[in-house]
Design a protein around this motif. Structure first.
Motif, PDB file in Angstrom:
ATOM      1  N   ASP A 249     -36.421  64.073 -25.458  1.00 52.13           N
ATOM      2  CA  ASP A 249     -36.784  64.354 -26.743  1.00 52.13           C
ATOM      3  C   ASP A 249     -35.792  65.091 -27.580  1.00 52.13           C
ATOM      4  O   ASP A 249     -35.778  66.246 -27.288  1.00 52.13           O
ATOM      5  N   GLY A 250     -35.180  64.594 -28.563  1.00 52.39           N
ATOM      6  CA  GLY A 250     -34.198  65.382 -29.522  1.00 52.39           C
ATOM      7  C   GLY A 250     -32.976  65.140 -28.738  1.00 52.39           C
ATOM      8  O   GLY A 250     -31.883  65.533 -29.454  1.00 52.39           O
ATOM      9  N   GLY A 251     -32.609  64.462 -27.834  1.00 48.57           N
ATOM     10  CA  GLY A 251     -31.258  64.374 -27.262  1.00 48.57           C
ATOM     11  C   GLY A 251     -30.607  63.252 -27.649  1.00 48.57           C
ATOM     12  O   GLY A 251     -30.937  62.840 -28.805  1.00 48.57           O
ATOM     13  N   SER A 252     -29.524  63.042 -27.335  1.00 49.56           N
ATOM     14  CA  SER A 252     -28.325  62.309 -27.907  1.00 49.56           C
ATOM     15  C   SER A 252     -27.887  61.416 -26.648  1.00 49.56           C
ATOM     16  O   SER A 252     -27.660  61.800 -25.524  1.00 49.56           O
ATOM     17  N   LEU A 253     -27.277  60.064 -27.013  1.00 48.72           N
ATOM     18  CA  LEU A 253     -26.877  59.199 -26.308  1.00 48.72           C
ATOM     19  C   LEU A 253     -25.759  58.366 -27.080  1.00 48.72           C
ATOM     20  O   LEU A 253     -26.054  58.034 -28.147  1.00 48.72           O
ATOM     21  N   ARG A 254     -24.580  58.005 -26.236  1.00 52.55           N
ATOM     22  CA  ARG A 254     -23.947  57.041 -26.921  1.00 52.55           C
ATOM     23  C   ARG A 254     -23.775  55.810 -26.269  1.00 52.55           C
ATOM     24  O   ARG A 254     -23.105  55.929 -25.097  1.00 52.55           O
ATOM     25  N   LEU A 255     -23.956  54.630 -26.804  1.00 48.01           N
ATOM     26  CA  LEU A 255     -24.049  53.407 -25.983  1.00 48.01           C
ATOM     27  C   LEU A 255     -22.605  52.763 -26.443  1.00 48.01           C
ATOM     28  O   LEU A 255     -22.061  52.797 -27.745  1.00 48.01           O
ATOM     29  N   SER A 256     -22.216  51.992 -25.416  1.00 48.03           N
ATOM     30  CA  SER A 256     -20.761  51.219 -25.733  1.00 48.03           C
ATOM     31  C   SER A 256     -21.133  49.845 -25.235  1.00 48.03           C
ATOM     32  O   SER A 256     -21.740  49.471 -24.519  1.00 48.03           O
ATOM     33  N   CYS A 257     -20.266  48.936 -26.123  1.00 48.45           N
ATOM     34  CA  CYS A 257     -20.344  47.490 -25.826  1.00 48.45           C
ATOM     35  C   CYS A 257     -18.637  47.056 -25.527  1.00 48.45           C
ATOM     36  O   CYS A 257     -18.011  47.160 -26.759  1.00 48.45           O
ATOM     37  N   THR A 258     -18.370  46.573 -24.678  1.00 48.24           N
ATOM     38  CA  THR A 258     -17.169  45.951 -24.284  1.00 48.24           C
ATOM     39  C   THR A 258     -17.059  44.523 -24.554  1.00 48.24           C
ATOM     40  O   THR A 258     -17.914  44.070 -23.906  1.00 48.24           O
ATOM     41  N   ALA A 259     -16.011  43.993 -25.382  1.00 47.28           N
ATOM     42  CA  ALA A 259     -16.121  42.549 -25.414  1.00 47.28           C
ATOM     43  C   ALA A 259     -14.848  42.141 -25.027  1.00 47.28           C
ATOM     44  O   ALA A 259     -13.627  42.645 -24.951  1.00 47.28           O
ATOM     45  N   SER A 260     -14.799  40.994 -24.444  1.00 52.13           N
ATOM     46  CA  SER A 260     -13.577  40.147 -23.858  1.00 52.13           C
ATOM     47  C   SER A 260     -13.327  39.417 -24.775  1.00 52.13           C
ATOM     48  O   SER A 260     -13.793  39.028 -25.799  1.00 52.13           O
ATOM     49  N   GLY A 261     -11.855  38.829 -24.678  1.00 56.58           N
ATOM     50  CA  GLY A 261     -11.358  37.992 -25.492  1.00 56.58           C
ATOM     51  C   GLY A 261     -10.308  38.471 -26.683  1.00 56.58           C
ATOM     52  O   GLY A 261     -10.646  39.902 -26.986  1.00 56.58           O
ATOM     53  N   ARG A 262      -9.605  37.825 -27.342  1.00 61.76           N
ATOM     54  CA  ARG A 262      -8.693  38.220 -28.333  1.00 61.76           C
ATOM     55  C   ARG A 262      -9.104  38.188 -29.658  1.00 61.76           C
ATOM     56  O   ARG A 262      -8.460  38.435 -30.808  1.00 61.76           O
ATOM     57  N   THR A 263     -10.347  37.541 -29.876  1.00 57.70           N
ATOM     58  CA  THR A 263     -10.897  37.322 -31.320  1.00 57.70           C
ATOM     59  C   THR A 263     -12.011  38.341 -31.667  1.00 57.70           C
ATOM     60  O   THR A 263     -12.889  37.789 -32.581  1.00 57.70           O
ATOM     61  N   PHE A 264     -12.142  39.479 -31.193  1.00 58.97           N
ATOM     62  CA  PHE A 264     -13.338  40.248 -31.398  1.00 58.97           C
ATOM     63  C   PHE A 264     -13.585  40.663 -32.713  1.00 58.97           C
ATOM     64  O   PHE A 264     -14.791  40.742 -33.219  1.00 58.97           O
ATOM     65  N   SER A 265     -12.390  40.607 -33.458  1.00 60.48           N
ATOM     66  CA  SER A 265     -12.213  41.192 -34.903  1.00 60.48           C
ATOM     67  C   SER A 265     -13.047  40.149 -35.761  1.00 60.48           C
ATOM     68  O   SER A 265     -13.434  40.351 -36.944  1.00 60.48           O
ATOM     69  N   SER A 266     -13.344  39.035 -35.101  1.00 68.53           N
ATOM     70  CA  SER A 266     -13.592  37.909 -36.024  1.00 68.53           C
ATOM     71  C   SER A 266     -15.189  37.572 -35.682  1.00 68.53           C
ATOM     72  O   SER A 266     -15.706  36.919 -36.430  1.00 68.53           O
ATOM     73  N   TYR A 267     -15.992  38.721 -35.065  1.00 70.64           N
ATOM     74  CA  TYR A 267     -17.333  38.727 -34.915  1.00 70.64           C
ATOM     75  C   TYR A 267     -17.854  39.809 -35.622  1.00 70.64           C
ATOM     76  O   TYR A 267     -17.447  41.127 -35.491  1.00 70.64           O
ATOM     77  N   ALA A 268     -19.047  39.632 -36.305  1.00 64.73           N
ATOM     78  CA  ALA A 268     -19.990  40.827 -36.617  1.00 64.73           C
ATOM     79  C   ALA A 268     -20.862  40.981 -35.298  1.00 64.73           C
ATOM     80  O   ALA A 268     -20.887  40.245 -34.575  1.00 64.73           O
ATOM     81  N   MET A 269     -21.131  42.341 -35.468  1.00 62.25           N
ATOM     82  CA  MET A 269     -21.772  42.860 -34.067  1.00 62.25           C
ATOM     83  C   MET A 269     -23.070  43.617 -34.403  1.00 62.25           C
ATOM     84  O   MET A 269     -23.283  44.023 -35.462  1.00 62.25           O
ATOM     85  N   GLY A 270     -23.823  43.362 -33.383  1.00 61.30           N
ATOM     86  CA  GLY A 270     -25.246  44.047 -33.550  1.00 61.30           C
ATOM     87  C   GLY A 270     -25.842  44.702 -32.334  1.00 61.30           C
ATOM     88  O   GLY A 270     -25.336  44.135 -31.204  1.00 61.30           O
ATOM     89  N   TRP A 271     -26.636  45.679 -32.557  1.00 62.85           N
ATOM     90  CA  TRP A 271     -27.280  46.191 -31.307  1.00 62.85           C
ATOM     91  C   TRP A 271     -28.705  45.921 -31.742  1.00 62.85           C
ATOM     92  O   TRP A 271     -29.381  46.193 -32.653  1.00 62.85           O
ATOM     93  N   PHE A 272     -29.481  45.446 -30.616  1.00 59.42           N
ATOM     94  CA  PHE A 272     -30.855  45.111 -30.472  1.00 59.42           C
ATOM     95  C   PHE A 272     -31.566  46.001 -29.361  1.00 59.42           C
ATOM     96  O   PHE A 272     -31.041  46.464 -28.617  1.00 59.42           O
ATOM     97  N   ARG A 273     -32.915  45.812 -29.499  1.00 56.88           N
ATOM     98  CA  ARG A 273     -33.728  46.796 -28.525  1.00 56.88           C
ATOM     99  C   ARG A 273     -34.944  45.999 -28.145  1.00 56.88           C
ATOM    100  O   ARG A 273     -35.544  45.414 -29.006  1.00 56.88           O
ATOM    101  N   GLN A 274     -35.307  46.167 -27.054  1.00 61.62           N
ATOM    102  CA  GLN A 274     -36.743  45.673 -26.465  1.00 61.62           C
ATOM    103  C   GLN A 274     -37.457  46.497 -25.634  1.00 61.62           C
ATOM    104  O   GLN A 274     -36.889  46.814 -24.435  1.00 61.62           O
ATOM    105  N   ALA A 275     -38.500  46.893 -26.176  1.00 61.83           N
ATOM    106  CA  ALA A 275     -39.553  47.793 -25.380  1.00 61.83           C
ATOM    107  C   ALA A 275     -40.514  46.866 -24.682  1.00 61.83           C
ATOM    108  O   ALA A 275     -40.721  45.911 -24.918  1.00 61.83           O
ATOM    109  N   PRO A 276     -40.877  47.379 -23.452  1.00 60.00           N
ATOM    110  CA  PRO A 276     -41.825  46.772 -22.522  1.00 60.00           C
ATOM    111  C   PRO A 276     -43.012  46.212 -23.362  1.00 60.00           C
ATOM    112  O   PRO A 276     -43.557  46.890 -23.981  1.00 60.00           O
TER     113      PRO A 276
END
Length: 124
Positions: free
Chosen positions: A13-40
């Motif tokens: 509790d109170g800590g930090s993390l950095r998530l990364s998402c790597t995308a393949s392909g040469r058109t990455f800049s043409s996509y809007a991106m989002g982060w979602f989460r799902q708890a049990p």
């Protein structure tokens, strides 16, 4: 585009993390991106989004001021810096790409491509 999320783990509790998402392909800049989460036992929830050039961001109210989404189009990467983590942030976090749109969306149906998710667990 194929997406791979990483960076999850167990943090106190109170800590930090950095998530990364790597995308393949040469058109990455043409996509809007989002982060979602799902708890049990809960529905998937929008966490943060960023537009194609990284200058427009959006957050769910519960993470505003604690989480920061960013992207590096030269590296085909999108990040989620998570600070002041709370036990209620515990979930599987997934990144998603939205095609044919400049801005991100807060609803999962607005995204065409999904990564496999990374587990974030915040202990109290």
């Amino acid at each position: 585009v194929q997406l791979q999320a990483s960076g999850g783990g167990l943090v106190q509790d109170g800590g930090s993390l950095r998530l990364s998402c790597t995308a393949s392909g040469r058109t990455f800049s043409s996509y809007a991106m989002g982060w979602f989460r799902q708890a049990p036992g809960k529905e998937r929830e929008f966490v943060a989004g960023v537009n194609r050039n990284g200058k427009n961001t959006a957050y769910v109210d519960s993470v505003k001021g604690r989480f920061t989404i960013s992207r590096d189009n030269a590296k085909n990467m999108v990040y989620l810096q998570m600070n002041s983590l709370k036990p209620e942030d515990t979930a599987v976090y997934s990144c998603a790409a939205r095609s044919n749109a400049i801005l991100s969306a807060t609803y999962s149906e607005g995204y065409s491509y999904w990564g496999q998710g990374t587990q974030v667990t915040v202990s109290s």
